[in-house]
Design a protein around this motif. Sequence first.
Motif, PDB file in Angstrom:
ATOM      1  N   MET A   1      -6.821  73.604  -3.405  1.00  0.00           N
ATOM      2  CA  MET A   1      -7.044  72.350  -3.615  1.00  0.00           C
ATOM      3  C   MET A   1      -7.771  72.169  -5.151  1.00  0.00           C
ATOM      4  SD  MET A   1      -7.296  69.404  -0.737  1.00  0.00           S
ATOM      5  CE  MET A   1      -8.824  69.312  -0.145  1.00  0.00           C
ATOM      6  N   LYS A   2      -8.689  73.151  -5.507  1.00  0.00           N
ATOM      7  CA  LYS A   2      -9.207  73.011  -6.773  1.00  0.00           C
ATOM      8  C   LYS A   2      -8.156  73.012  -7.868  1.00  0.00           C
ATOM      9  CE  LYS A   2     -12.597  75.475  -9.497  1.00  0.00           C
ATOM     10  NZ  LYS A   2     -12.027  74.612 -10.891  1.00  0.00           N
ATOM     11  N   LEU A  33       3.305  72.687  -5.047  1.00  0.00           N
ATOM     12  CA  LEU A  33       2.631  72.650  -3.726  1.00  0.00           C
ATOM     13  C   LEU A  33       3.473  73.674  -2.785  1.00  0.00           C
ATOM     14  CD1 LEU A  33      -0.259  71.874  -2.048  1.00  0.00           C
ATOM     15  CD2 LEU A  33       1.074  69.917  -1.443  1.00  0.00           C
ATOM     16  N   LYS A  34       2.946  74.743  -2.176  1.00  0.00           N
ATOM     17  CA  LYS A  34       3.620  75.637  -1.267  1.00  0.00           C
ATOM     18  C   LYS A  34       5.054  76.048  -1.801  1.00  0.00           C
ATOM     19  CE  LYS A  34       0.856  73.835   2.523  1.00  0.00           C
ATOM     20  NZ  LYS A  34       0.954  73.049   3.698  1.00  0.00           N
ATOM     21  N   ALA A  43       1.669  65.015  -3.305  1.00  0.00           N
ATOM     22  CA  ALA A  43       0.737  65.960  -3.108  1.00  0.00           C
ATOM     23  C   ALA A  43      -0.538  65.831  -2.771  1.00  0.00           C
ATOM     24  CB  ALA A  43       0.744  66.917  -4.468  1.00  0.00           C
ATOM     25  N   SER A  44      -1.344  64.716  -3.230  1.00  0.00           N
ATOM     26  CA  SER A  44      -2.328  63.953  -2.876  1.00  0.00           C
ATOM     27  C   SER A  44      -2.436  63.998  -1.596  1.00  0.00           C
ATOM     28  CB  SER A  44      -2.859  62.940  -3.800  1.00  0.00           C
ATOM     29  OG  SER A  44      -4.076  62.371  -3.526  1.00  0.00           O
ATOM     30  N   TYR A  45      -1.388  63.033  -0.923  1.00  0.00           N
ATOM     31  CA  TYR A  45      -1.200  62.651   0.303  1.00  0.00           C
ATOM     32  C   TYR A  45      -1.284  63.938   1.418  1.00  0.00           C
ATOM     33  CZ  TYR A  45      -0.082  59.626   4.163  1.00  0.00           C
ATOM     34  OH  TYR A  45      -0.187  59.135   5.331  1.00  0.00           O
ATOM     35  N   LEU A  46      -0.385  64.782   1.026  1.00  0.00           N
ATOM     36  CA  LEU A  46      -0.520  65.767   1.835  1.00  0.00           C
ATOM     37  C   LEU A  46      -1.632  66.810   2.094  1.00  0.00           C
ATOM     38  CD1 LEU A  46       3.192  67.182   0.382  1.00  0.00           C
ATOM     39  CD2 LEU A  46       2.597  66.484   2.824  1.00  0.00           C
ATOM     40  N   LEU A  47      -2.379  66.945   0.893  1.00  0.00           N
ATOM     41  CA  LEU A  47      -3.594  67.801   0.758  1.00  0.00           C
ATOM     42  C   LEU A  47      -4.809  66.980   1.631  1.00  0.00           C
ATOM     43  CD1 LEU A  47      -3.302  69.042  -2.894  1.00  0.00           C
ATOM     44  CD2 LEU A  47      -3.164  70.498  -0.868  1.00  0.00           C
ATOM     45  N   ASN A  48      -4.673  65.417   1.596  1.00  0.00           N
ATOM     46  CA  ASN A  48      -5.971  65.011   1.923  1.00  0.00           C
ATOM     47  C   ASN A  48      -5.564  64.306   3.118  1.00  0.00           C
ATOM     48  OD1 ASN A  48      -7.919  65.168  -0.309  1.00  0.00           O
ATOM     49  ND2 ASN A  48      -5.861  64.581  -1.305  1.00  0.00           N
ATOM     50  N   VAL A  49      -4.445  63.666   3.487  1.00  0.00           N
ATOM     51  CA  VAL A  49      -4.127  62.791   4.966  1.00  0.00           C
ATOM     52  C   VAL A  49      -3.534  63.788   5.748  1.00  0.00           C
ATOM     53  CG1 VAL A  49      -3.075  60.864   5.654  1.00  0.00           C
ATOM     54  CG2 VAL A  49      -4.321  60.837   3.409  1.00  0.00           C
ATOM     55  N   GLY A  50      -2.302  64.318   5.345  1.00  0.00           N
ATOM     56  CA  GLY A  50      -1.352  65.090   6.329  1.00  0.00           C
ATOM     57  C   GLY A  50       0.054  64.951   5.791  1.00  0.00           C
TER      58      GLY A  50
END
Length: 80
Positions: A1-2, A33-34, A43-50
């Motif tokens: 995430m960094k 991402l992946k 990517a932000s949504y996937l990393l922070n929400v799901g």
Amino acid sequence: MKRFWDKVDVKGPDDCWEWQAKLNPGGYGNFRLKGKTETAQRASYLLNVGEIPEGQVVRHKCDNRCCVNPAHLELGTYTE
């Protein structure tokens, strides 16, 4: 995430957090991402929400294409 957040200008919780890396011709950032290239807001949504359900897109409540603040993102459809 960094690696993701190193490319973002994080400000206050209600402010737009703008993507600082290269933007595509449509004005959206891209992030790998992946093993898959995603738009920065996805990517932000996937990393922070799901996960993002099939048929849904990540939309900006703020109408700022380079914003990746999770509080400014919501799920919707293309027709919405």
